[in-house]
Design a protein around this motif. Sequence first.
Motif, PDB file in Angstrom:
ATOM      1  N   GLY A 292       0.803  -1.208   0.000  1.00 22.31           N
ATOM      2  CA  GLY A 292       0.000   0.000   0.000  1.00 22.31           C
ATOM      3  C   GLY A 292       0.837   1.259   0.000  1.00 22.31           C
ATOM      4  O   GLY A 292       0.481   2.259  -0.638  1.00 22.31           O
ATOM      5  N   GLN A 293       1.969   1.237   0.709  1.00 14.98           N
ATOM      6  CA  GLN A 293       2.862   2.389   0.697  1.00 14.98           C
ATOM      7  C   GLN A 293       3.303   2.708  -0.725  1.00 14.98           C
ATOM      8  O   GLN A 293       3.268   3.870  -1.167  1.00 14.98           O
ATOM      9  CB  GLN A 293       4.089   2.113   1.565  1.00 14.98           C
ATOM     10  CG  GLN A 293       5.129   3.220   1.522  1.00 14.98           C
ATOM     11  CD  GLN A 293       6.550   2.696   1.623  1.00 14.98           C
ATOM     12  OE1 GLN A 293       6.810   1.516   1.360  1.00 14.98           O
ATOM     13  NE2 GLN A 293       7.473   3.575   2.000  1.00 14.98           N
ATOM     14  N   LEU A 294       3.729   1.693  -1.465  1.00 13.58           N
ATOM     15  CA  LEU A 294       4.204   1.909  -2.830  1.00 13.58           C
ATOM     16  C   LEU A 294       3.073   2.378  -3.735  1.00 13.58           C
ATOM     17  O   LEU A 294       3.243   3.302  -4.542  1.00 13.58           O
ATOM     18  CB  LEU A 294       4.824   0.623  -3.365  1.00 13.58           C
ATOM     19  CG  LEU A 294       6.052   0.124  -2.597  1.00 13.58           C
ATOM     20  CD1 LEU A 294       6.477  -1.249  -3.103  1.00 13.58           C
ATOM     21  CD2 LEU A 294       7.203   1.113  -2.702  1.00 13.58           C
ATOM     22  N   LEU A 295       1.905   1.767  -3.594  1.00 13.92           N
ATOM     23  CA  LEU A 295       0.768   2.151  -4.432  1.00 13.92           C
ATOM     24  C   LEU A 295       0.293   3.563  -4.128  1.00 13.92           C
ATOM     25  O   LEU A 295      -0.137   4.294  -5.021  1.00 13.92           O
ATOM     26  CB  LEU A 295      -0.387   1.158  -4.223  1.00 13.92           C
ATOM     27  CG  LEU A 295      -0.200  -0.226  -4.828  1.00 13.92           C
ATOM     28  CD1 LEU A 295      -1.308  -1.164  -4.348  1.00 13.92           C
ATOM     29  CD2 LEU A 295      -0.194  -0.153  -6.358  1.00 13.92           C
TER      30      LEU A 295
ATOM     31  N   GLY B 236       7.116   5.857   5.678  1.00  9.65           N
ATOM     32  CA  GLY B 236       7.710   7.019   5.041  1.00  9.65           C
ATOM     33  C   GLY B 236       7.450   7.075   3.540  1.00  9.65           C
ATOM     34  O   GLY B 236       6.686   6.277   2.986  1.00  9.65           O
ATOM     35  N   VAL B 237       8.108   8.018   2.877  1.00 17.44           N
ATOM     36  CA  VAL B 237       7.948   8.212   1.435  1.00 17.44           C
ATOM     37  C   VAL B 237       8.995   7.382   0.705  1.00 17.44           C
ATOM     38  O   VAL B 237      10.193   7.543   0.957  1.00 17.44           O
ATOM     39  CB  VAL B 237       8.101   9.699   1.061  1.00 17.44           C
ATOM     40  CG1 VAL B 237       7.937   9.890  -0.450  1.00 17.44           C
ATOM     41  CG2 VAL B 237       7.100  10.550   1.831  1.00 17.44           C
ATOM     42  N   PRO B 238       8.591   6.498  -0.197  1.00 16.79           N
ATOM     43  CA  PRO B 238       9.584   5.680  -0.914  1.00 16.79           C
ATOM     44  C   PRO B 238      10.380   6.516  -1.911  1.00 16.79           C
ATOM     45  O   PRO B 238       9.889   7.510  -2.445  1.00 16.79           O
ATOM     46  CB  PRO B 238       8.719   4.641  -1.633  1.00 16.79           C
ATOM     47  CG  PRO B 238       7.414   5.334  -1.852  1.00 16.79           C
ATOM     48  CD  PRO B 238       7.216   6.204  -0.636  1.00 16.79           C
ATOM     49  N   GLN B 239      11.594   6.110  -2.173  1.00 19.81           N
ATOM     50  CA  GLN B 239      12.411   6.796  -3.168  1.00 19.81           C
ATOM     51  C   GLN B 239      11.972   6.460  -4.587  1.00 19.81           C
ATOM     52  O   GLN B 239      12.134   7.263  -5.509  1.00 19.81           O
ATOM     53  CB  GLN B 239      13.884   6.431  -2.979  1.00 19.81           C
ATOM     54  CG  GLN B 239      14.477   6.976  -1.693  1.00 19.81           C
ATOM     55  CD  GLN B 239      14.430   8.499  -1.640  1.00 19.81           C
ATOM     56  OE1 GLN B 239      14.875   9.187  -2.581  1.00 19.81           O
ATOM     57  NE2 GLN B 239      13.902   9.038  -0.550  1.00 19.81           N
TER      58      GLN B 239
END
Length: 464
Positions: free
Chosen positions: A64-67, A449-452
Amino acid sequence: MSRREPHKHAKRGKKTNGRHWQALSLGLVLTAFATAASAQATSLPEPLTADDFLSFDEKQARIGQLLFYDRILSGNRNIACSTCHHPEFGTSDGLSLGIGEGGVGLGPTRTAGTGDSRIRKRIPRNAPGLWNLGAKELKVFFHDGRLSIADTFENGFNSPAEEWLPTGFNSILATQAIFPLVAQFEMAGNPKENEIAGAIHDRIDAAWPILAKRVRTIPAYGDMFVEAFDHITSPEDVTITEIANALAAFMALEWTSHDSPFDAYLAGDEEALSQAEKRGLDLFYGKANCASCHSGKLLSDQQFHALGLPPFGPGRTRNFDPMVRDVGRMGETDRLEDAYRFRTPMLRNVALTAPYGHNGAYPTLEGIIRHHLDPDAALASWTPQTAALPAAPWLEAIDFVVWQDRFEMERQRSVRDVTAMTLTQGEIDDLVAFLNALTGTSLKTPPFGVPQSVPSGLPVDQPD
C-alpha cells in the motif's frame, strides 16, 4: 410563501424529497435542526489507544505504501494518492480546493496546468487529512457522508457504486480508497484521454479491473501480492479489492496518531499541557461548546452540521441540479433537512492540515474558530483573497459566481447549527493553543515514510 407537499418516491435505496427549492424559506431548516450552545461542560473522553484501531497486515501495508505514491493508479499515470495527501502537508495539500488531474507540482505551489492538459475543474472540496482513519469507531466517510457502513445495497456499504461495489474490503477505509481512482477530475482523467476514463462512462465498476491489471502485471507488484495475501496464488488473482486493502493497511498504520500532549494529559500526565493549553481545553469542553460536535475519543460526532462557511468553487450537488453550489449532505440523501450540512472532522493533528472547513475557506485556526463564534459576521467580512486557489483564469467565471445568486445565498444563510457567542482574544488564543496540543509527538518517524521509487518506475511526489 406557499409550500408544496413533499412527494416521496423510491430512488435506488435512498430517501428523496421533491419539495421545490423555493420551500427553503429563511429559518425553515434552522427551526427543525438548530443546535443551541450548551453552557454545561462536557466530560473529557477516555484516552485514545491502540485498542481503538483495526488490525492490519504489515506486508500488505508495504504494498500500500508503494501504491499510495505510485501514479500507476491514475488514468493518465500523472497523479498519485500522495499528490493531494502528502505527509509534507499534514496528509493534505495546503490548498482550499484541490488541483487534481492535469495539475503540476505539489502542495500549495501546485498549479492548474497549461494547454490541453490543464485542469477542467477544481476539486469541489478540501482534501482532508488522513489521520486515524483506521479507527474502529468510524462509520462514515467524505464531507457529505456519501460512503457509510450500511445495508442499503446488501454489500455492507452505502456508496457511490451502489450495488456494483466489489466485495471483500477489510474496512470502510479500503472501500473509500477506490473512489478517487475513478473520479474524473481527481485521478481518472477526462473522456477519450485513457481507457480508465472511458470505462467509467460505461459504468463505475468497469474501470477497476483495468487498474488492477495494470498493477498485477508489474512483476514486483505481482510477487508482493502473492506473498502478502494468503488467498492470492498468482498475480492474475489480484483485483481492486486487494489493492484497496493494501492501501487501507498503509494509511491506517502510517497515520495512526494518539501521542499528542492532549493524549498524554488524558492518560494522567497533568504536566503534559501548558497553562494556556489547559485553559483552551476548559473552553473547548466548556464555555465554547466545541465538544458538542467534536466529541468522543476521535473528537468528532460523525454527524453533519451547517456552519455557513463562505461558498466558492464548482460546488457539489445533485445530478439533476445545474446550479453552481454545494448542498452538502443533501447531495447524498436528497433530504431538504440535510441541506448545507457537512461532516464534523476529527481534530488530531489539525494544526498541520490548513486551510480549514469543507472547502478550505480559512487559512488559520483562529479564522475558523472566529467563524464558529459568529458565522454571519464572518461571512460578511470574508473576502475571496482568503481562499488558497491556484490561478486558473479559465475557471474564474465560476469560482465565486454563487455570491451573485441572492436567493441561493439567502438559503445558505438560513441554515445554522451554531449560535453566536463572544470570546475574548485571549480565550481564542487559548483555544488555538489547545488545538496545537492535539499534534502528535512522533510524526517525523512514521512506520514507512515516502519511498524513493515505486515498481512502475513513474516519478514519486517529492516536496521542493
